[in-house]
Write an enzyme that holds these catalytic residues in place. Structure first.
Site, PDB file in Angstrom:
ATOM      1  N   ARG A  92     -16.082  45.417  10.749  1.00 44.69           N
ATOM      2  CA  ARG A  92     -16.217  45.111  11.935  1.00 44.69           C
ATOM      3  C   ARG A  92     -15.176  45.530  12.811  1.00 44.69           C
ATOM      4  O   ARG A  92     -14.838  46.766  12.999  1.00 44.69           O
ATOM      5  CB  ARG A  92     -16.510  43.559  12.224  1.00 44.69           C
ATOM      6  CG  ARG A  92     -17.914  43.241  11.526  1.00 44.69           C
ATOM      7  CD  ARG A  92     -18.484  41.936  11.901  1.00 44.69           C
ATOM      8  NE  ARG A  92     -17.143  40.854  11.410  1.00 44.69           N
ATOM      9  CZ  ARG A  92     -17.530  39.698  11.804  1.00 44.69           C
ATOM     10  NH1 ARG A  92     -18.677  39.202  12.063  1.00 44.69           N
ATOM     11  NH2 ARG A  92     -16.596  38.750  11.787  1.00 44.69           N
ATOM     12  N   ASP A 151     -13.792  40.855   5.810  1.00 42.10           N
ATOM     13  CA  ASP A 151     -13.093  41.334   6.659  1.00 42.10           C
ATOM     14  C   ASP A 151     -11.730  40.932   6.906  1.00 42.10           C
ATOM     15  O   ASP A 151     -10.769  41.680   7.485  1.00 42.10           O
ATOM     16  CB  ASP A 151     -13.917  41.065   8.141  1.00 42.10           C
ATOM     17  CG  ASP A 151     -15.368  41.715   8.014  1.00 42.10           C
ATOM     18  OD1 ASP A 151     -15.586  42.499   7.332  1.00 42.10           O
ATOM     19  OD2 ASP A 151     -16.093  41.122   8.846  1.00 42.10           O
ATOM     20  N   ASP A 170     -16.018  33.305  11.550  1.00 41.75           N
ATOM     21  CA  ASP A 170     -15.778  32.751  13.067  1.00 41.75           C
ATOM     22  C   ASP A 170     -17.028  32.137  13.663  1.00 41.75           C
ATOM     23  O   ASP A 170     -17.032  31.144  14.217  1.00 41.75           O
ATOM     24  CB  ASP A 170     -14.950  33.599  13.880  1.00 41.75           C
ATOM     25  CG  ASP A 170     -15.668  34.896  14.114  1.00 41.75           C
ATOM     26  OD1 ASP A 170     -16.549  35.266  13.507  1.00 41.75           O
ATOM     27  OD2 ASP A 170     -15.307  35.537  14.889  1.00 41.75           O
ATOM     28  N   THR A 218     -15.054  35.746   4.181  1.00 39.95           N
ATOM     29  CA  THR A 218     -15.579  37.090   4.806  1.00 39.95           C
ATOM     30  C   THR A 218     -14.713  38.102   4.359  1.00 39.95           C
ATOM     31  O   THR A 218     -13.457  37.820   4.023  1.00 39.95           O
ATOM     32  CB  THR A 218     -15.538  36.840   6.225  1.00 39.95           C
ATOM     33  OG1 THR A 218     -15.580  38.344   6.822  1.00 39.95           O
ATOM     34  CG2 THR A 218     -14.221  36.355   6.940  1.00 39.95           C
ATOM     35  N   GLY A 273     -22.105  36.475   7.049  1.00 41.73           N
ATOM     36  CA  GLY A 273     -22.262  37.271   5.690  1.00 41.73           C
ATOM     37  C   GLY A 273     -21.743  36.585   4.370  1.00 41.73           C
ATOM     38  O   GLY A 273     -20.678  35.947   4.412  1.00 41.73           O
ATOM     39  N   ASP A 321     -10.790  38.809   8.950  1.00 44.12           N
ATOM     40  CA  ASP A 321     -10.099  38.893  10.379  1.00 44.12           C
ATOM     41  C   ASP A 321     -10.128  37.512  11.220  1.00 44.12           C
ATOM     42  O   ASP A 321     -10.350  37.322  12.310  1.00 44.12           O
ATOM     43  CB  ASP A 321     -11.312  39.665  11.400  1.00 44.12           C
ATOM     44  CG  ASP A 321     -12.792  38.983  10.975  1.00 44.12           C
ATOM     45  OD1 ASP A 321     -12.807  38.274  10.208  1.00 44.12           O
ATOM     46  OD2 ASP A 321     -13.714  39.625  11.499  1.00 44.12           O
ATOM     47  N   ARG A 330     -28.456  33.550   8.989  1.00 47.05           N
ATOM     48  CA  ARG A 330     -28.094  33.637  10.327  1.00 47.05           C
ATOM     49  C   ARG A 330     -29.357  32.893  11.035  1.00 47.05           C
ATOM     50  O   ARG A 330     -30.368  33.093  10.591  1.00 47.05           O
ATOM     51  CB  ARG A 330     -27.884  34.944  10.958  1.00 47.05           C
ATOM     52  CG  ARG A 330     -26.804  35.691  10.024  1.00 47.05           C
ATOM     53  CD  ARG A 330     -26.188  36.913  10.924  1.00 47.05           C
ATOM     54  NE  ARG A 330     -24.691  36.976  10.478  1.00 47.05           N
ATOM     55  CZ  ARG A 330     -24.352  38.065   9.536  1.00 47.05           C
ATOM     56  NH1 ARG A 330     -25.268  38.688   8.936  1.00 47.05           N
ATOM     57  NH2 ARG A 330     -23.229  37.970   9.328  1.00 47.05           N
TER      58      ARG A 330
HETATM   59  P1  ATP Z   1     -19.272  37.087   9.289  1.00 46.09           P
HETATM   60  O1  ATP Z   1     -17.749  36.956   9.777  1.00 46.09           O
HETATM   61  O2  ATP Z   1     -19.544  37.400   7.822  1.00 46.09           O
HETATM   62  O3  ATP Z   1     -20.097  37.577  10.008  1.00 46.09           O
HETATM   63  P2  ATP Z   1     -19.874  34.465  10.418  1.00 46.09           P
HETATM   64  O4  ATP Z   1     -19.976  33.070  10.281  1.00 46.09           O
HETATM   65  O5  ATP Z   1     -19.046  35.277  11.666  1.00 46.09           O
HETATM   66  O6  ATP Z   1     -19.557  35.546   9.333  1.00 46.09           O
HETATM   67  P3  ATP Z   1     -22.199  34.829  12.142  1.00 46.09           P
HETATM   68  O7  ATP Z   1     -23.660  35.241  11.901  1.00 46.09           O
HETATM   69  O8  ATP Z   1     -21.459  35.291  13.405  1.00 46.09           O
HETATM   70  O9  ATP Z   1     -21.442  34.775  10.691  1.00 46.09           O
HETATM   71  O10 ATP Z   1     -22.461  33.235  12.272  1.00 46.09           O
HETATM   72  C1  ATP Z   1     -23.259  32.475  11.539  1.00 46.09           C
HETATM   73  C2  ATP Z   1     -24.426  31.446  12.002  1.00 46.09           C
HETATM   74  O11 ATP Z   1     -23.529  30.656  12.885  1.00 46.09           O
HETATM   75  C3  ATP Z   1     -25.087  32.125  13.069  1.00 46.09           C
HETATM   76  O12 ATP Z   1     -26.165  32.750  12.519  1.00 46.09           O
HETATM   77  C4  ATP Z   1     -25.480  31.014  14.038  1.00 46.09           C
HETATM   78  O13 ATP Z   1     -26.561  29.985  13.389  1.00 46.09           O
HETATM   79  C5  ATP Z   1     -24.145  30.353  13.898  1.00 46.09           C
HETATM   80  N1  ATP Z   1     -23.321  30.296  15.135  1.00 46.09           N
HETATM   81  C6  ATP Z   1     -22.568  31.562  15.400  1.00 46.09           C
HETATM   82  N2  ATP Z   1     -21.960  31.190  16.680  1.00 46.09           N
HETATM   83  C7  ATP Z   1     -22.363  29.885  17.292  1.00 46.09           C
HETATM   84  C8  ATP Z   1     -22.137  29.542  18.445  1.00 46.09           C
HETATM   85  N3  ATP Z   1     -21.387  29.692  19.187  1.00 46.09           N
HETATM   86  N4  ATP Z   1     -22.955  28.180  18.621  1.00 46.09           N
HETATM   87  C9  ATP Z   1     -23.667  27.589  17.520  1.00 46.09           C
HETATM   88  N5  ATP Z   1     -23.938  28.287  16.592  1.00 46.09           N
HETATM   89  C10 ATP Z   1     -23.301  29.481  16.220  1.00 46.09           C
END
Ligand code: ATP
Length: 330
Positions: free
Chosen positions: A175, A131, A106, A129, A14, A133, A75
């Site tokens: 979230r 959040d 994360d 982020t 995000g 978190d 994503r």
């Molecule tokens: P936000 O907290 O804003 O949602 P985020 O980094 O947690 O941000 P995610 O959509 O969970 O956002 O993850 C971003 C991208 O990271 C995913 O689209 C995917 O490509 C990659 N990703 C997430 N988890 C994994 C994993 N366990 N293994 C490999 N790639 C991952």
């Protein structure tokens, strides 16, 4: 580890206000240390699809005040598979990238952790982020701006709530975490703050409405999107039939919470973290997240930042209750 010559930076997951300030700081700090910098557009998707651009000092001028991310974010399902990460690694090699800075949450860090375990490429993470978190840091980039956006919006909602003597259930993002809700709730004087970390939040709102029935004032009940009942609409649906004497309205703040020009605090945090990420890579560090604890830069192992849970401060929850209209719930 090979001597560092070229790094890449990207934003993932995000978007959050202040990501541009972090991109700028990474780019400038790297260039000022004699490194070359590439930007990867659209996160892991762009890493797989070879969407790389050169970044110099001018490319990142005039962006510190802009919300969103100039590199865009995305994503990527493909990156979750080994084949996707292998493609991404080949592109990094093709562009002679020696190390990578990932700005995200994360999920983005999980991807980085996996890729650096499978391939010879160091990653350093910067928490971005709204959040807030992530374990291991007091602040994530975007959180402060989001709080200010929520407070401004709720102040406006309060004007109309008091003019009509209404009760508003206002839903905020976060979230599964209540950091945005508890902090903005305190800052805008919400009468009740419902957070996912605590059970029976509906009872808290119910007991407030029972007390409130004795007087006749407008109220703001702040609902974090991740509470067990669902969100503000679900809470209103349960409570409206129980309190037919009240005019109840729902407002979902939604994506406005992600946008806007970053606050001064977010710009400073992003700048500090961006420079610290480059410094860490130059010190041959890898698989760490840059954090801020008690206003000092810290290094947190990525797998800790991903796996450990960051609790909402109990003292903030108690503070909110101790200064609430009717005191703590009975
Ligand atoms: P936000 O907290 O804003 O949602 P985020 O980094 O947690 O941000 P995610 O959509 O969970 O956002 O993850 C971003 C991208 O990271 C995913 O689209 C995917 O490509 C990659 N990703 C997430 N988890 C994994 C994993 N366990 N293994 C490999 N790639 C991952």
């Amino acid at each position: 580890m090979k001597k560092l010559q070229r790094i890449a930076v990207f934003t993932s997951g995000g978007d959050a206000p202040g990501m541009n300030a972090a991109i700028r700081a990474v780019t400038r700090a790297a260039i000022n240390n004699g490194l070359e910098v590439l930007g990867i557009c659209q996160g892991y998707k762009g890493m797989i699809e070879d969407n790389f651009i050169p970044l110099n000092s001018q490319h990142v001028s005039g962006i510190i005040q802009k919300g969103g991310t100039i590199l865009q974010t995305a994503r990527s399902k493909e990156f979750r598979e080994y084949e996707g990460r292998e493609k991404a690694y080949r592109n990094l090699r093709e562009h002679q990238v020696d190390a990578v800075v990932v700005i995200g949450g994360d999920g983005s860090f999980s991807g980085a952790n996996e890729m650096s375990a499978e391939f010879d490429i160091p990653f350093v993470g910067i928490p971005g982020t709204i959040d807030n978190d992530l374990y291991g840091t007091d602040y994530t980039i975007g959180f402060d701006t989001a709080l200010n956006t929520v407070v401004e919006a709720v102040d406006k909602i309060r004007d109309t709530a008091s003019s009509h003597n209404r009760i508003f259930f206002v839903e905020v993002m976060g979230r599964e975490a209540g950091f945005v809700a508890i902090n903005s709730g305190i800052a805008c004087g919400a009468e009740v703050i419902m957070i996912p970390e605590e059970a029976n939040q509906i009872d808290k709102a119910r007991s407030f409405l029972k007390e409130r029935a004795r007087n006749n004032k407008s109220s703001i009940i702040l609902v974090a999107e991740g509470i067990e009942e669902g969100g503000a609409y679900e809470v209103a649906e349960i409570l409206t039939p129980e309190f037919p004497q009240f005019e109840i309205r729902v407002s979902i703040l939604g994506h406005i919470q992600r946008g806007g020009s970053p606050s001064a605090k977010d710009r400073v945090i992003a700048s500090r973290m961006g420079a610290a990420a480059v410094e860490a890579l130059m010190d041959q560090q890898k698989s760490i997240m840059i954090g801020l604890v008690n206003d000092e830069i810290v290094h947190v192992p990525l797998n800790k930042a991903i796996k450990m849970h960051k609790p909402v401060s109990k003292s903030l929850i108690q503070l909110a209750e101790s200064i609430a209209t009717f005191g703590p719930p009975k």
